[in-house]
Design a protein around this motif. Structure first.
Motif, PDB file in Angstrom:
ATOM      1  N   ILE A  42      -3.594   3.847  -3.332  1.00 38.46           N
ATOM      2  CA  ILE A  42      -4.585   4.226  -2.317  1.00 38.46           C
ATOM      3  C   ILE A  42      -5.397   5.405  -2.848  1.00 38.46           C
ATOM      4  N   TYR A  66      -7.722   3.739   4.541  1.00 34.38           N
ATOM      5  CA  TYR A  66      -6.400   3.172   4.818  1.00 34.38           C
ATOM      6  C   TYR A  66      -5.929   3.512   6.233  1.00 34.38           C
ATOM      7  N   CYS A  89       0.814  -1.220   0.000  1.00 33.58           N
ATOM      8  CA  CYS A  89       0.000   0.000   0.000  1.00 33.58           C
ATOM      9  C   CYS A  89       0.846   1.269   0.000  1.00 33.58           C
ATOM     10  N   TYR A 135       2.085   5.681  -1.926  1.00 32.56           N
ATOM     11  CA  TYR A 135       0.671   5.307  -1.806  1.00 32.56           C
ATOM     12  C   TYR A 135      -0.089   5.495  -3.122  1.00 32.56           C
TER      13      TYR A 135
END
Length: 925
Positions: free
Chosen positions: A402, A408, A394, A399
């Motif tokens: 994401i 998250y 992730c 990121y």
């Protein structure tokens, strides 16, 4: 000490007696070994070679079993080696192989012994000497014994030739110039029909090709012939390893080799050869779709096999091909997911890697949910493997997968509560990093941090202390997003914070300082001294994040939470809580905790004296006394309100070097001076533990080395001061573990929603892995602060370009420079004109190199030559003018002969020779 007598030799204990004696010693084994070593030291000095060899044999046994030093017997081993008896030579060579190394003083004395045995008529003596040479060969031995090894490469005794081929690898590594002597004969052995010789030769070339495969491209026809004709699985495996290195260098070679490899996959029944074919295809022939599909079918057969070893190999091969062909994992997702529940830990880890390879921004939430459920039911080791895989995937490339950061951040909080979670440091780094980079997620981040801080069960888990430090830092840094700052203060100052290490307690105190300043600023500066002010009202942009519902409540993300008003009474209670919680910390042994506690208590005393003494009694007088307090609160609040941003990984490299500072001078002794200092961790964000005592001592050692003028008296004074005032020195980092009476966080026994069966998890995972259309997100992806390219890709250490070592250079000189060394199949395909052209080019290159060497002399020698040969230069100048005049006349006369002129132009043109490439015959390509 005199040698053993005749009676001692007659009653000497053999190796069998020594072993029996060791087995009978149940308690005093070490004493028995010491006594045996004393006997060996006496016996090995005997003039009788039988006694000496027996002692040497017992010493080898003790060295292998109990790792006793046998360097004292090096010369005695050479004495036994000189014996004409084969049994003595065998013992001596075994001892030499165990004990000799490059720094052995008597190593040079063995050269003649090895040369004598290498030329012996007894093939077993030759074999012993070759085996010993392969273990102890250094530069001198390899250089001196190269002629003997060269002779043995064509020996009529297959047993000897096989050993000689095997020892060539060690000789080439130690003495690369031996390639010019032995390489031709080594290549000739590729045409040998004996499987033992061929296996040894192919094994040698397999090791050589791993280091520099490009040098061995001209031998591709020989390897191709072996691959097609060989009936030995072992030889085929070695040849496949060679082609796996050569095929990426020459695409035309891959076109020719891929079909025989596919035929091997279809026909062979040996699992070892089949797996090597599969690995060769998925690593070096991944562009050939038909070959990849055939390999994938064989991989599936491995994965569904009952043998766990074959199942692991199938998953491993699938992980290799997944990097270029992700559809392969999708086709076999059921088998991969079921492997997550396999009892073999290696199989579970490989299947986890395959699942993470399929993660994208569309399915990251579903896959993470399934894996967290698996983590709850798994053993601690595999649980942390799962959590680590989720965190690394992730956070990849800042990121990039994401989209919903609120989800998250909530996932990070949920992962922290898993009972076996030991990923506190990584979760801490990501919580802080997301807070610095993504502004839109700070509201949810503060909510998650508040949930972590108010849970007392987390304080007793040492693996989560780093997560709590990040939660405390986030709560203090972004306190304006908090719905109830008073609740945060109670969580930061609760009594069970004494379970935390001093470094974490210091962060708690500093965060409490920020929260207190925010509450005071909200009450006295924004809302006045009497009116109660809601904490959420102090942040102007809350209208975008939440919808007000009534006077004292707020709706955010589907949850209703009441904002507690901050009044004078609540401030008074808050100050009393700070005094009560931090007063015991004034006597803390940790300097950081003690200093921050004093700072906060001093600030509380100042505010309490100036503004809160008369609260509720005389409003006018209170307002006058609160002017100074308001200035102080505003000043401290402004200091804390400066927003912190992320730090680039390459920030240090952008700092300009000051003028006059030369970094490369006077640093020769830096490594010696700083040898005791430990380097800091490479993490971007660190709330590390305090320095340990060894760091303090190393720092004091550094000061002593820098200031050489100080006497030893200062060292004794420092030690005396440390002994007297140990309270003010940094602690050793050992903290007492207080028993945790609270139940563990997120106890699976207390939860009823985590009892899903494995089949349900497999079904859920299979659904999540189905490719979906890109959803239309109602909420766009927030802005993630990226500093530079160093953020997206981790800074990798730049390795210097690999230069061809002397061994590869010698091989290239032979294969590309001298055509006589090439095998018959390679030479037959080269036209004679090409060979002549190359020889001519080689001669021209030599002449040019000689001229360059002559032209590179020093200036003084050139001046002497110019002075002594001035007349010759003038004479050459005159001759050059005459030649130019002759050439001009010839050109005028040849204007009527165009053919002759064209031929002359072609002759005068420089020779255009393409750069040397790997010579591979056309019939193979």
């Amino acid at each position: 000490m005199s040698g053993p007598s005749l009676m001692d030799s007659l009653f000497q204990r053999t190796l069998e007696d020594l072993i029996k004696g060791l087995r009978q010693q149940l308690i005093g084994e070490q004493a028995f070994i010491s006594k045996a070593l004393e006997e060996i030291r006496k016996e090995i000095k005997s003039t009788d070679l039988s006694t000496k060899s027996t002692a040497l044999l017992k010493l080898c046994y003790l060295s292998n079993l109990h790792f006793h030093d046998m360097s004292f017997a090096a010369f005695h081993a050479l004495e036994v080696l000189s014996s004409p008896r084969f049994s003595h030579k065998k013992i001596a060579y075994h001892a030499i192989s165990l004990s000799f190394h490059d720094s052995t003083p008597v190593l040079l004395l063995i050269t003649n012994h090895l040369r004598k045995d290498l030329t012996s008529t007894n093939e077993f003596e030759v074999s012993l000497s070759l085996q010993c040479l392969s273990r102890i060969a250094n530069v001198d031995l390899a250089r001196d014994l190269t002629p003997e090894v060269f002779t043995l490469l064509s020996s009529n005794k297959l047993y000897v030739r096989k050993r000689a081929v095997a020892v060539v690898l060690r000789v080439f590594e130690k003495y690369p110039d031996s390639v010019r002597v032995c390489f031709k004969r080594l290549v000739e052995n590729l045409e040998n029909y004996d499987p033992q010789i061929l296996s040894a030769v192919v094994g040698v070339f397999s090791e050589l090709a791993c280091k520099d495969p490009r040098s061995y491209l001209p031998l591709a026809p020989e390897f191709y012939k072996i691959l097609v004709d060989s009936k030995s699985n072992w030889i085929s495996i070695k040849v496949l390893k060679i082609f796996a290195k050569l095929a990426p260098l020459e695409p035309r070679l891959a076109n020719r080799v891929v079909e025989p490899i596919c035929d091997l996959m279809r026909k062979t029944g040996a699992k070892s050869l089949l797996f090597e074919c599969v690995r060769t295809v998925v690593t070096s022939f991944s562009e050939y779709e038909s070959a990849v599909r055939l390999a994938v079918g064989k991989i599936r057969e491995f994965m569904v096999d009952e043998d766990p070893n074959l199942k692991y190999l199938g998953l491993h091969a699938l992980s290799i091909v997944a990097s270029k062909h992700l559809w392969v994992v999708s086709e076999n997702k059921e088998v991969v997911i079921k492997s997550l529940s396999d009892p073999d830990p290696n199989i579970k880890i490989e299947s986890l890697r395959l699942v993470m390879a399929m993660v994208s921004e569309h399915n990251v939430a579903e896959i993470s949910k399934v894996l967290v459920n698996y983590a709850l039911k798994s053993d601690p080791l595999f649980c942390n493997e799962i959590l680590g895989s989720i965190l690394s995937t992730c956070s990849r490339n800042v990121y990039e997968i994401i989209v919903d950061f609120d989800w998250y951040v909530s996932l990070l909080g949920e992962m922290s509560r898993i009972p076996h979670c030991q990923m506190g440091e990584e979760i801490e780094n990501q919580l802080v990093d997301i807070g610095l980079r993504v502004k839109d997620v700070r509201l949810e981040l503060v909510r998650v941090a508040r949930d972590l801080l108010i849970d007392p069960a987390l304080l007793g888990n040492s693996f989560l202390h780093r997560v709590l430090s990040a939660a405390a830092w986030v709560s203090g840094e972004y306190v304006e997003f908090s719905r109830n700052p008073l609740e945060l203060m109670e969580a930061l100052l609760q009594p069970r914070t004494s379970l935390l290490p001093p470094s974490i307690m210091a962060i708690y105190i500093q965060s409490a300082f920020k929260v207190l300043v925010f509450c005071l600023h909200t009450c006295f500066v924004r809302g006045g001294s009497t009116a109660g002010v809601s904490a959420s009202a102090s942040y102007e942009s809350f209208d975008d994040l939440s919808v007000e519902n009534g006077a004292g409540s707020t709706v955010a993300h589907g949850q209703t939470c009441t904002s507690a008003p901050i009044t004078n009474e609540s401030i008074v209670n808050l100050l009393k809580l700070v005094e009560l919680a931090l007063s015991p910390l004034l006597g803390s042994h940790d300097v950081e905790v003690q200093e921050r506690a004093r700072n906060l208590l001093g600030f509380v005393d100042l505010i309490k004296l100036e503004a809160l003494n008369s609260s509720g009694q005389e409003e006018n007088d209170s307002e006058q006394k609160g002017v100074e307090a308001t200035k102080i609160i505003r000043l401290v609040h402004d200091a804390f309100s400066k927003e912190l941003g992320p730090v680039s990984l390459s920030a240090q490299g952008k700092v300009p070097v000051p003028d006059g500072l030369t970094l490369n001078e006077n640093l020769g002794d830096l490594e010696t001076i700083c040898s005791d200092i430990e380097l800091p961790s490479s993490n971007t964000f660190s709330f590390g533990y305090p320095f340990e005592e060894k760091d303090v001592s190393s720092f004091s050692n550094l000061q002593i080395k820098e200031d050489s003028g100080q006497s030893n008296e200062s060292t004794s004074l420092l030690a005396e001061h440390r002994k007297r005032h140990g309270l003010y020195y940094l602690p050793s980092g050992k903290s007492e573990v207080i028993s945790n009476d609270y139940p563990p966080a997120n106890d699976p026994a207390l939860q009823g929603d985590n009892n899903d069966t494995a089949s349900d998890l497999v079904k859920l995972t299979a659904e999540s892995l189905v490719p979906k259309r890109k959803p239309n997100h109602s909420k766009p992806r927030p802005v993630v602060v990226k500093l530079d390219e160093a953020d997206e890709k981790p800074v990798a250490v730049k390795h210097p370009e690999s230069r061809d070592d002397s061994l590869s250079g010698a091989v290239r000189d032979i294969l590309f420079g001298s055509e006589d060394i090439l095998p018959t199949s390679s030479r037959s395909n080269l036209p004679s004109s090409n060979r002549k052209g190359k020889e001519k080019q080689h001669m021209i290159t030599q002449v040019e190199s000689k001229e360059n060497v002559v032209g590179d002399g020093n200036s003084s020698s050139r001046r002497r030559k110019d002075h002594s040969h001035g007349k010759e230069r003038r004479h050459r100048k005159k001759n050059a003018e005459e030649r130019n005049e002759t050439d001009r006349k010839e050109k005028e006369s040849s204007s009527n002969h165009p053919r002759r002129q064209k031929s002359r132009q072609r002759a005068e043109e420089p020779l255009k020779v393409p750069p040397q490439t790997s010579v591979i015959p056309d019939f193979l390509l």
